[in-house]
Design a protein around this motif. Structure first.
Motif, PDB file in Angstrom:
ATOM      1  N   PHE A  71      -6.549   2.346  -6.502  1.00 45.02           N
ATOM      2  CA  PHE A  71      -5.680   2.098  -7.644  1.00 45.02           C
ATOM      3  C   PHE A  71      -4.235   2.311  -7.224  1.00 45.02           C
ATOM      4  N   TYR A  72      -3.327   1.967  -8.104  1.00 45.89           N
ATOM      5  CA  TYR A  72      -1.905   2.207  -7.898  1.00 45.89           C
ATOM      6  C   TYR A  72      -1.427   3.289  -8.858  1.00 45.89           C
ATOM      7  N   MET A  73      -0.521   4.134  -8.378  1.00 45.20           N
ATOM      8  CA  MET A  73       0.045   5.195  -9.213  1.00 45.20           C
ATOM      9  C   MET A  73       1.564   5.160  -9.114  1.00 45.20           C
ATOM     10  N   ASP A  74       2.237   5.404 -10.246  1.00 46.29           N
ATOM     11  CA  ASP A  74       3.697   5.512 -10.223  1.00 46.29           C
ATOM     12  C   ASP A  74       4.118   6.539  -9.173  1.00 46.29           C
ATOM     13  N   THR A  75       5.093   6.194  -8.354  1.00 48.16           N
ATOM     14  CA  THR A  75       5.533   7.145  -7.331  1.00 48.16           C
ATOM     15  C   THR A  75       6.284   8.320  -7.937  1.00 48.16           C
ATOM     16  N   THR A  76       6.810   8.164  -9.139  1.00 47.54           N
ATOM     17  CA  THR A  76       7.518   9.255  -9.808  1.00 47.54           C
ATOM     18  C   THR A  76       7.023   9.378 -11.241  1.00 47.54           C
ATOM     19  N   GLU A  77       7.391  10.460 -11.859  1.00 52.39           N
ATOM     20  CA  GLU A  77       7.140  10.615 -13.284  1.00 52.39           C
ATOM     21  C   GLU A  77       7.987   9.601 -14.054  1.00 52.39           C
ATOM     22  N   VAL A  78       7.505   9.174 -15.199  1.00 49.45           N
ATOM     23  CA  VAL A  78       8.259   8.245 -16.043  1.00 49.45           C
ATOM     24  C   VAL A  78       9.579   8.907 -16.428  1.00 49.45           C
ATOM     25  N   THR A  79      10.660   8.171 -16.254  1.00 46.12           N
ATOM     26  CA  THR A  79      11.991   8.746 -16.480  1.00 46.12           C
ATOM     27  C   THR A  79      12.448   8.579 -17.927  1.00 46.12           C
ATOM     28  N   VAL A  80      13.502   9.312 -18.261  1.00 48.03           N
ATOM     29  CA  VAL A  80      14.132   9.169 -19.571  1.00 48.03           C
ATOM     30  C   VAL A  80      14.578   7.725 -19.779  1.00 48.03           C
ATOM     31  N   ARG A 249       2.940  10.232 -15.702  1.00 46.68           N
ATOM     32  CA  ARG A 249       3.105   9.033 -14.889  1.00 46.68           C
ATOM     33  C   ARG A 249       1.877   8.159 -15.118  1.00 46.68           C
ATOM     34  N   CYS A 250       1.964   6.903 -14.751  1.00 49.02           N
ATOM     35  CA  CYS A 250       0.896   5.954 -15.070  1.00 49.02           C
ATOM     36  C   CYS A 250       0.187   5.447 -13.803  1.00 49.02           C
ATOM     37  N   VAL A 251      -0.966   4.844 -14.037  1.00 48.21           N
ATOM     38  CA  VAL A 251      -1.723   4.203 -12.959  1.00 48.21           C
ATOM     39  C   VAL A 251      -2.150   2.824 -13.423  1.00 48.21           C
ATOM     40  N   SER A 252      -2.543   2.020 -12.465  1.00 49.23           N
ATOM     41  CA  SER A 252      -3.128   0.724 -12.761  1.00 49.23           C
ATOM     42  C   SER A 252      -4.254   0.497 -11.773  1.00 49.23           C
TER      43      SER A 252
END
Length: 255
Positions: A71-80, A249-252
């Motif tokens: 799977f793919y994961m965001d490399t960082t936490e979701v930002t403001v 953070r998100c994944v796909s």
């Protein structure tokens, strides 16, 4: 003849020196169109099934079982900044209005992690971005970055934690004693994931236990000490809870 021997010796020494270093692994990354997030590839894991026997006692080799899909994961936490884009373009309205003055006291810019988000808010963002929150098993597999049996995402040495994580206090690379850090301020793990320990707790899909009352968060945060940067550390909040040290953070990919 002497020149040829010297050249040969130099070539051998070069080969030996190159072999001393670890091979460089090229990390596969993509940019997600909807929210502009960089995402890193997290490989799947497979195992060989046990061999069986036919009616004559001959071996039937076991096949390969896919234990976990890639799977793919965001490399960082979701930002403001990313969350504000979501609010403006989706029309989503949190159950309780976000107190932006309070939020900016801890996440100072658009490049800091989004905080004061409930599990419902995080899930809504993920659905808008055509992604999802990671399962707890996916999160833990990704945080290890290919390492096996290690205490932290970078290994077993707590002494170098400040190189990889924003946690309680400020020292060395960690200069954020009373706030979150801008995402990507520290070294990544083996899969190219930043802030996978510290900065903010990260919401996962799963319930914390069988009572299905609290949701799981993983990763530790800027408020907590290094003992909660451990890969196995868990936290839980009510899904409606918001705090100044929780984000996501998100994944796909595969569940």
């Amino acid at each position: 003849m002497m020149v040829q021997r010297l050249v040969l010796l130099l070539l051998v020494m070069l080969i030996v020196c190159l072999g001393c270093g670890k091979p460089m692994q090229k990390l596969k990354k993509i940019t997600w169109t909807k929210d502009g997030a960089e995402m890193a590839f997290v490989p799947g894991r497979s195992m060989k099934a046990l061999d069986t026997y036919d009616q004559f006692g001959d071996t039937i080799p076991g096949g390969i079982l896919q234990e976990r899909d890639a799977f793919y994961m965001d490399t960082t936490e979701v930002t403001v900044g990313q969350f504000k884009k979501f609010l403006k373009s989706s029309g989503y309205e949190p159950k309780d209005p976000i107190d932006w003055a309070e939020l900016y006291g801890y996440s100072l810019t658009g490049d800091h992690p989004m905080i004061y988000v409930s599990w419902f808010d995080a899930t809504a963002y993920a659905e808008w971005a055509a992604k999802r929150l990671p399962t707890e098993k996916e999160w833990e597999f990704a945080v290890r970055g290919g390492l096996v049996g290690k205490e932290f995402p970078w290994g077993d040495e707590e002494s170098i934690a400040r190189e990889y994580a924003n946690f309680e206090g400020a020292l060395g690379r960690d200069q954020w004693g009373k706030t979150t850090a801008p995402v990507g301020s520290f070294k990544p793990n083996g899969y190219g994931l930043y802030d996978i320990a510290g900065n903010v707790w990260e919401w996962c899909q799963d319930w914390y236990d069988d009572l299905e009352e609290y949701q799981v968060l993983r990763g530790g945060s800027w408020i907590y000490y290094a003992d909660l940067l451990h890969v196995a550390a868990r936290n839980s909040y009510l899904p409606s809870h918001r705090d100044n040290d929780s984000g996501f953070r998100c994944v796909s990919g595969a569940n």
